[in-house]
Write a protein that holds these residues in place. Structure first.
Motif, PDB file in Angstrom:
ATOM      1  N   GLU B  93     -43.233  16.414 -85.630  1.00 43.39           N
ATOM      2  CA  GLU B  93     -43.884  17.279 -86.629  1.00 43.39           C
ATOM      3  C   GLU B  93     -43.175  18.629 -86.720  1.00 43.39           C
ATOM      4  OE1 GLU B  93     -48.435  15.481 -86.168  1.00 43.39           O
ATOM      5  OE2 GLU B  93     -47.953  17.482 -85.388  1.00 43.39           O
ATOM      6  N   ARG B  97     -40.985  20.777 -89.921  1.00 46.26           N
ATOM      7  CA  ARG B  97     -41.717  21.969 -90.366  1.00 46.26           C
ATOM      8  C   ARG B  97     -40.835  23.204 -90.474  1.00 46.26           C
ATOM      9  NH1 ARG B  97     -46.508  22.110 -86.752  1.00 46.26           N
ATOM     10  NH2 ARG B  97     -45.258  23.411 -85.386  1.00 46.26           N
ATOM     11  N   GLU B  98     -39.951  23.395 -89.480  1.00 49.13           N
ATOM     12  CA  GLU B  98     -39.204  24.665 -89.460  1.00 49.13           C
ATOM     13  C   GLU B  98     -37.932  24.548 -88.632  1.00 49.13           C
ATOM     14  OE1 GLU B  98     -41.860  27.496 -87.552  1.00 49.13           O
ATOM     15  OE2 GLU B  98     -42.510  25.997 -86.117  1.00 49.13           O
TER      16      GLU B  98
END
Lengths: 207, 207
Positions: B93, B97-98
């Motif tokens: 995850e 996300r980043e």
């Protein structure tokens, strides 16, 4: 003196990296030049020296010297010992003369007390195959299976040569300052960041 | 997303390098944060998770799951499996996300298809001992012999954990993009050149 040694897997781009680093940093570059120097000093043929040092002629010769002197290959054995001793001498002379980059020849082991920046350059097999085909001479016609065999064979010989003068295993990261995986990378660009790493390493090394 | 994973020998400065890289590059930093996330998601105690994941509690448990469900340790086994699955989920995850730096947890294996920059940080034993003493809490009173034992033990557990989810061996250079020997180096300065390497790597990678 600032010394960079480059050990490399065949086809990983280590030699190109060495040349480019030498250009960027303004260091002397040594690879085949060492064979030429041995040839001059020992009055031997360059190709013969190269064969002894690089082409697997270590294979089949006992790695411990000085046991038998009766057979004809003892002469080759003696020559090999002489060549190896001469090579070490030349590498040590270079190391006190100028900032330099030395490719191969287990210079990382030979120059240990000079605390060189020891690079190991490697890549995955696919990447090495691509690189080999890219730089192969046109006349070289070698299929992929043969090429893989050659890559493995050359590296095996390098490992064997390293074993002759060192207790550490060739390619084990512990023996190097930085191990660079060149898979998917362009050496031309890589050389600039590694040059920066070298500048940092020589300036920032607290030892 | 640009992802940097850091695998490291205990005491080599890998965690500090990760934090500093995150600061320089402006990436999110994940280490213990992952344990906190697992604890929240699974309603479990952080210390318990940490023990399962890091403190060698894998030792003594069979590495293949799902064979026996009759003994009391099966519950722990089940928890361990759940925690490992949850950890992988969280790491995946984070990765979408980043831009981030993930320390440990075999993130290099878990995120393989994201093609992260995989760093391995190592050092010689003397250097690791010096670093450990430098950063040890004052209350920690450990002699050198015990410390060496601890360093080896932690690395052994990391290698074991890696084995659980990967076919490649922990610490073998083939599994990483760059292996950095921090012996004699200051991480504070090293971080800047590695950040430059990362910038090059993400820009110049032709894959």
């Amino acid at each position: 003196m600032k010394i960079i040694t480059i050990s490399r897997e065949f086809g990983s781009g280590g030699r190109e990296l060495g040349k480019r680093l030498a250009d960027i940093l303004g260091y002397a570059y040594y690879d085949r030049e060492i064979i030429t120097a041995i040839a001059e000093n020992k009055k031997l043929n360059e190709n013969y020296i190269e064969k002894i040092l690089e082409k697997g002629s270590l294979k089949g010769y006992p790695l411990k010297f000085g046991r038998t002197f009766s057979s004809s290959y003892s002469i080759t054995q003696q020559n090999m010992t002489q060549i190896l001793v001469e090579q070490q001498k030349i590498i040590k002379e270079i190391a006190v003369r100028e900032n330099c980059i030395i490719v191969g020849r287990s210079a990382n082991v030979i120059l240990k007390e000079h605390n060189p920046l020891n690079l190991f350059v490697y890549a995955d097999m696919e990447s090495k195959i691509i690189r080999c085909y890219k730089y192969a001479a046109e006349k070289e016609n070698i299929n992929e299976k043969e090429l893989i065999k050659k890559i493995k064979q050359v590296d095996k010989e390098r490992a064997l040569f390293n074993e002759l003068i060192s207790n550490t295993k060739w390619g084990n990261k512990e023996g190097y300052s930085l191990c660079i995986n060149t898979t998917g990378l362009e050496i031309k660009e890589l050389a600039f960041v590694i040059a920066d790493y070298a500048k940092y390493w020589f300036g920032g090394n607290i030892k």
